[in-house]
Motif scaffolding. Structure first.
Motif, mmCIF file in Angstrom:
data_model
loop_
_atom_site.group_PDB
_atom_site.id
_atom_site.type_symbol
_atom_site.label_atom_id
_atom_site.label_comp_id
_atom_site.label_asym_id
_atom_site.label_seq_id
_atom_site.Cartn_x
_atom_site.Cartn_y
_atom_site.Cartn_z
ATOM 1 N N PHE A 1 7.860 -0.831 -2.238
ATOM 2 C CA PHE A 1 7.493 -0.783 -1.070
ATOM 3 C C PHE A 1 6.311 0.196 -0.636
ATOM 4 O O PHE A 1 5.517 0.202 0.332
ATOM 5 N N HIS A 2 6.387 1.494 -1.359
ATOM 6 C CA HIS A 2 5.815 2.432 -0.949
ATOM 7 C C HIS A 2 4.157 2.318 -0.855
ATOM 8 O O HIS A 2 3.374 2.688 0.015
ATOM 9 N N PRO B 1 1.662 1.792 5.415
ATOM 10 C CA PRO B 1 0.503 2.506 5.952
ATOM 11 C C PRO B 1 0.270 3.996 5.489
ATOM 12 O O PRO B 1 1.391 4.535 5.390
ATOM 13 N N VAL B 2 -1.010 4.510 5.304
ATOM 14 C CA VAL B 2 -1.086 5.975 4.829
ATOM 15 C C VAL B 2 -0.366 6.954 5.728
ATOM 16 O O VAL B 2 0.249 7.851 5.263
ATOM 17 N N GLU B 3 -0.502 6.757 7.129
ATOM 18 C CA GLU B 3 0.288 7.518 7.967
ATOM 19 C C GLU B 3 1.708 7.662 7.802
ATOM 20 O O GLU B 3 2.275 8.684 7.854
ATOM 21 N N PHE B 4 2.278 6.458 7.592
ATOM 22 C CA PHE B 4 3.727 6.405 7.183
ATOM 23 C C PHE B 4 4.067 7.123 6.065
ATOM 24 O O PHE B 4 5.217 7.837 5.715
ATOM 25 N N GLN B 5 3.390 6.851 4.920
ATOM 26 C CA GLN B 5 3.546 7.582 3.663
ATOM 27 C C GLN B 5 3.295 9.202 3.831
ATOM 28 O O GLN B 5 4.255 9.939 3.237
ATOM 29 N N ALA B 6 2.602 9.717 4.400
ATOM 30 C CA ALA B 6 2.435 11.110 4.855
ATOM 31 C C ALA B 6 3.634 11.706 5.493
ATOM 32 O O ALA B 6 3.866 12.790 5.188
ATOM 33 N N ARG B 7 4.220 10.965 6.325
ATOM 34 C CA ARG B 7 5.369 11.315 7.045
ATOM 35 C C ARG B 7 6.644 11.403 6.449
ATOM 36 O O ARG B 7 7.774 11.900 6.685
#
Length: 249
Positions: A205-206, A210-216
């Motif tokens: 799933f990673h 979305p990039v903003e979710f990955q960052a958080r």
């Protein structure tokens, strides 16, 4: 098309693959699968195209006897340095897979072939060699770039022209492999030589977050969730890589 080695891309490879969550997840899944499958005794291990030595070092630190092979000199030297810094030893061989049968005299308990097939001109050609290099009753740890996941990623991005061209290969200087593998075709090619015992998805799933979710997201949470869902029947097949542990027939 020819086999692709990472002579000129070793630094970029290290930063891109192992410099963040992607590499951490990949190692966590591979290590969890192997820890579950392997017996609690020292094994003779052969790592084919071992890159910078992350998996080989992990196995050496657990008491296994490692033979490490890699065709690209910068990658091989990076692995040597990693072993030296950790106080571990291995046998290092700079050679492509085509030369290994001529240099290795006995089969191994465990053969690693991780992220190699997708960089070969003829991925299927290595399969009989892997079989000869694996001892009867041994294990093959096979990880490969999943064509299904690449197709799904392109669909999500709306790359429909690319899909119509059936153009899944990466560019010359890209770290997207030149030959992503169709898991059904690979399973057919393995039949008669190997029994696939376990199948896991790596980054199920990673890479779709979305990039903003990955960052958080915290790495510890990503690792927990990826490991928990790596064999989920609905998600495992979406892994950017697939990891199959096989036994010779």
């Amino acid at each position: 098309m020819s086999d692709r080695h990472f002579d000129q891309l070793a630094t970029r490879f290290a930063e891109k693959i192992y410099g963040g969550a992607k590499g951490a997840i990949r190692l966590a899944v591979l290590q969890a699968d192997l820890a579950e499958a392997l017996p609690d005794r020292p094994l003779r291990v052969l790592d084919i195209g071992g890159g910078l030595g992350h998996m080989s070092l992990w196995l050496a630190e657990r008491g296994h006897q490692v033979t490490f092979t890699e065709p690209a000199e910068p990658m091989l030297e990076g692995a040597r340095q990693r072993f030296a810094e950790a106080g571990q030893t291995a046998t290092f061989i700079q050679a492509p897979w085509q030369e290994l049968l001529g240099q290795l005299t006995e089969p191994y308990d465990l053969v690693l072939c991780h992220a190699v097939l997708e960089w070969l001109a003829e991925p299927h050609a290595i399969l009989p060699v892997l079989h000869q290099l694996t001892k009867p009753g041994g294990w093959l740890s096979l990880a490969f770039y999943n064509r299904d996941a690449l197709i799904y990623r392109n669909l999500l991005k709306g790359h429909f022209k690319k899909m119509r061209r059936n153009d899944m290969a990466g560019e010359k200087q890209s770290l997207t492999p030149q030959q992503p593998l169709d898991p059904r075709e690979l399973a057919t090619q393995l039949a008669g030589l190997w029994q696939v015992e376990t199948q896991s998805g790596v980054r199920v799933f990673h890479d779709y977050m979305p990039v903003e979710f990955q960052a958080r997201a915290e790495l510890i949470d990503l690792l927990e969730m990826e490991l928990a869902h790596r064999r989920h029947p609905g998600f495992a097949g979406l892994g950017r890589y697939l990891h199959w542990i096989c036994r010779p027939i």
